[in-house]
Design a protein around this motif. Structure first.
Motif, mmCIF file in Angstrom:
data_model
loop_
_atom_site.group_PDB
_atom_site.id
_atom_site.type_symbol
_atom_site.label_atom_id
_atom_site.label_comp_id
_atom_site.label_asym_id
_atom_site.label_seq_id
_atom_site.Cartn_x
_atom_site.Cartn_y
_atom_site.Cartn_z
ATOM 1 N N ARG A 24 2.965 62.419 29.479
ATOM 2 C CA ARG A 24 2.635 63.697 28.855
ATOM 3 C C ARG A 24 2.175 64.724 29.886
ATOM 4 O O ARG A 24 2.439 65.915 29.754
ATOM 5 C CB ARG A 24 1.529 63.516 27.802
ATOM 6 N N TYR A 25 1.485 64.251 30.894
ATOM 7 C CA TYR A 25 0.954 65.173 31.897
ATOM 8 C C TYR A 25 2.034 65.777 32.780
ATOM 9 O O TYR A 25 1.766 66.681 33.566
ATOM 10 C CB TYR A 25 -0.079 64.462 32.782
ATOM 11 N N LYS A 26 3.279 65.302 32.651
ATOM 12 C CA LYS A 26 4.385 65.828 33.457
ATOM 13 C C LYS A 26 4.846 67.194 32.962
ATOM 14 O O LYS A 26 5.474 67.954 33.703
ATOM 15 C CB LYS A 26 5.576 64.851 33.414
ATOM 16 N N LYS A 27 4.561 67.512 31.690
ATOM 17 C CA LYS A 27 4.998 68.785 31.118
ATOM 18 C C LYS A 27 3.823 69.429 30.375
ATOM 19 O O LYS A 27 3.858 69.572 29.153
ATOM 20 C CB LYS A 27 6.187 68.561 30.175
ATOM 21 N N TYR A 117 -9.338 78.254 28.019
ATOM 22 C CA TYR A 117 -8.371 78.585 26.964
ATOM 23 C C TYR A 117 -7.951 77.360 26.158
ATOM 24 O O TYR A 117 -6.773 77.135 25.905
ATOM 25 C CB TYR A 117 -7.147 79.279 27.567
ATOM 26 N N GLY A 118 -8.919 76.593 25.753
ATOM 27 C CA GLY A 118 -8.653 75.527 24.779
ATOM 28 C C GLY A 118 -8.243 74.192 25.337
ATOM 29 O O GLY A 118 -7.847 73.304 24.581
ATOM 30 N N GLY A 119 -8.285 74.015 26.652
ATOM 31 C CA GLY A 119 -7.879 72.739 27.220
ATOM 32 C C GLY A 119 -6.383 72.662 27.479
ATOM 33 O O GLY A 119 -5.652 73.644 27.354
ATOM 34 N N LEU A 120 -5.922 71.456 27.814
ATOM 35 C CA LEU A 120 -4.508 71.250 28.136
ATOM 36 C C LEU A 120 -3.819 70.407 27.073
ATOM 37 O O LEU A 120 -4.447 69.566 26.427
ATOM 38 C CB LEU A 120 -4.360 70.556 29.497
ATOM 39 N N LEU A 121 -2.539 70.655 26.910
ATOM 40 C CA LEU A 121 -1.695 69.844 26.053
ATOM 41 C C LEU A 121 -0.548 69.293 26.893
ATOM 42 O O LEU A 121 -0.075 69.955 27.815
ATOM 43 C CB LEU A 121 -1.122 70.661 24.889
ATOM 44 N N GLY A 122 -0.120 68.099 26.540
ATOM 45 C CA GLY A 122 1.033 67.516 27.215
ATOM 46 C C GLY A 122 2.105 67.161 26.212
ATOM 47 O O GLY A 122 1.794 66.748 25.085
ATOM 48 N N TYR A 123 3.367 67.299 26.611
ATOM 49 C CA TYR A 123 4.468 67.060 25.671
ATOM 50 C C TYR A 123 4.823 65.577 25.643
ATOM 51 O O TYR A 123 5.036 64.950 26.673
ATOM 52 C CB TYR A 123 5.692 67.867 26.069
ATOM 53 N N ASP A 124 4.880 65.017 24.442
ATOM 54 C CA ASP A 124 5.263 63.621 24.247
ATOM 55 C C ASP A 124 6.724 63.577 23.805
ATOM 56 O O ASP A 124 7.060 64.009 22.697
ATOM 57 C CB ASP A 124 4.368 62.973 23.183
ATOM 58 N N SER A 125 7.590 63.081 24.671
ATOM 59 C CA SER A 125 9.026 63.082 24.377
ATOM 60 C C SER A 125 9.379 62.141 23.228
ATOM 61 O O SER A 125 10.386 62.353 22.535
ATOM 62 C CB SER A 125 9.812 62.696 25.628
ATOM 63 N N TYR A 126 8.572 61.120 22.992
ATOM 64 C CA TYR A 126 8.846 60.188 21.894
ATOM 65 C C TYR A 126 8.473 60.819 20.559
ATOM 66 O O TYR A 126 9.232 60.762 19.594
ATOM 67 C CB TYR A 126 8.063 58.888 22.092
ATOM 68 N N GLU A 127 7.286 61.425 20.510
ATOM 69 C CA GLU A 127 6.821 62.041 19.269
ATOM 70 C C GLU A 127 7.408 63.430 19.055
ATOM 71 O O GLU A 127 7.272 64.003 17.978
ATOM 72 C CB GLU A 127 5.289 62.146 19.287
ATOM 73 N N GLN A 128 8.018 63.998 20.104
ATOM 74 C CA GLN A 128 8.591 65.346 20.042
ATOM 75 C C GLN A 128 7.538 66.387 19.659
ATOM 76 O O GLN A 128 7.763 67.261 18.831
ATOM 77 C CB GLN A 128 9.755 65.393 19.038
ATOM 78 N N TYR A 130 3.377 68.210 21.105
ATOM 79 C CA TYR A 130 2.340 68.336 22.123
ATOM 80 C C TYR A 130 1.051 67.672 21.652
ATOM 81 O O TYR A 130 0.702 67.744 20.474
ATOM 82 C CB TYR A 130 2.057 69.808 22.433
ATOM 83 N N PHE A 131 0.365 67.038 22.586
ATOM 84 C CA PHE A 131 -0.896 66.376 22.293
ATOM 85 C C PHE A 131 -1.915 66.720 23.371
ATOM 86 O O PHE A 131 -1.552 67.016 24.504
ATOM 87 C CB PHE A 131 -0.702 64.851 22.236
ATOM 88 N N GLY A 132 -3.192 66.645 23.006
ATOM 89 C CA GLY A 132 -4.249 66.963 23.945
ATOM 90 C C GLY A 132 -4.332 65.974 25.094
ATOM 91 O O GLY A 132 -4.044 64.785 24.922
ATOM 92 N N LEU A 133 -4.706 66.480 26.247
ATOM 93 C CA LEU A 133 -4.891 65.637 27.426
ATOM 94 C C LEU A 133 -6.380 65.539 27.725
ATOM 95 O O LEU A 133 -7.105 66.519 27.630
ATOM 96 C CB LEU A 133 -4.169 66.236 28.635
ATOM 97 N N SER A 134 -6.812 64.369 28.136
ATOM 98 C CA SER A 134 -8.228 64.207 28.471
ATOM 99 C C SER A 134 -8.382 63.694 29.894
ATOM 100 O O SER A 134 -8.525 64.466 30.834
ATOM 101 C CB SER A 134 -8.894 63.249 27.480
ATOM 102 N N CYS A 135 -8.287 62.365 30.068
ATOM 103 C CA CYS A 135 -8.505 61.799 31.389
ATOM 104 C C CYS A 135 -7.385 62.151 32.361
ATOM 105 O O CYS A 135 -7.546 62.012 33.575
ATOM 106 C CB CYS A 135 -8.646 60.281 31.289
ATOM 107 N N THR A 136 -6.256 62.594 31.853
ATOM 108 C CA THR A 136 -5.112 62.903 32.727
ATOM 109 C C THR A 136 -5.066 64.372 33.123
ATOM 110 O O THR A 136 -4.083 64.827 33.682
ATOM 111 C CB THR A 136 -3.794 62.519 32.024
#
Length: 240
Positions: A24-27, A117-128, A130-136
């Motif tokens: 997820r952290y790749k995008k 600005y609300g933190g980061l989101l990462g794209y999950d290609s399986y779930e299609q 975006y989800f929140g990122l924490s430790c990554t």
């Protein structure tokens, strides 16, 4: 035979899901500062401005009363919303027609804008999705920096300049909208409260008038209710 086949399918799906989650952290994008969010907010502001314009057209007296009967000030207030709507439309067109760097979303991840600005989101290609990122989060910023480092110095300067132009234009429009909306809500809520009070008084007055036969008798329930309301009215209401 079939049991083993289905178990393999489930394991394969779990593996895909796990690998997608790790990548997820790749995008990454900044939750409240990415191109899709900016475009959506511009549309939302336009819609709200149009709603305010409709409100003025259908109940302009409410605004004029809230501004102490100043029609010029009410007209100016109305034009502010109209101008803001037009500028949001123009920026939406610019985002589609002008050059916006492909690295726009990653640029703001790399510079640490996620903190404000609300933190980061990462794209999950399986779930299609975006989800929140924490430790990554650090990994997401590092991956974004790698993309920027592939640009030449001139390309990076040009991209940074354009990214900040888009950012400044968007933040300026959103700030104007927030200020106008806050003022509009105060005026509308204040005046709506007065109008509701007037309506209530009219209803109680009519009942009291009917009950007391033109206020010939002062001891009726509705007459006492009218007196109670009038005694508890704020001083500002009498100015209206």
């Amino acid at each position: 035979m079939y049991t083993g086949f289905f178990e393999e399918m489930i394991n394969a799906e779990e593996t895909k899901r796990f690998k997608a989650k790790q990548l997820r952290y790749k995008k990454p994008i900044v939750k409240d500062l990415n191109l899709e969010t900016i475009q959506q907010e511009l549309w939302d502001i336009q819609e709200e401005c149009e709603n305010v314009h409709w409100y003025f057209d259908t109940d302009e007296d409410t605004l004029i009363n809230a501004l102490d009967g100043n029609e010029d000030e009410a007209y100016e207030f109305k034009m502010m919303f109209a101008d803001l709507c037009a500028e949001c439309d123009r920026m939406s067109e610019d985002l589609n027609g002008e050059w916006v760097p492909d690295c726009f979303d990653k640029f703001f991840v790399a510079v640490g804008a996620g903190e404000g600005y609300g933190g980061l989101l990462g794209y999950d290609s399986y779930e299609q999705d975006y989800f929140g990122l924490s430790c990554t989060d650090a990994w997401a910023e590092d991956e974004s920096k790698k993309v920027l480092k592939r640009l030449t110095k001139d390309e990076l300067i040009a991209a940074a300049r354009q990214c900040f132009r888009v950012y400044q234009s968007f933040i300026a429009l959103r700030h104007r909208y927030d200020c106008l909306k806050a003022a509009m809500d105060i005026l509308r809520d204040q005046n709506t409260g007065y109008l509701q009070m007037v309506k209530q008084i009219e209803e109680v007055y009519e009942k009291a008038d009917k009950e007391s036969s033109g206020f010939q008798y002062q001891w009726g329930e509705e007459v006492r209710e009218l007196d109670r309301i009038l005694d508890n009215m704020p001083q500002e209401a009498w100015i209206m």
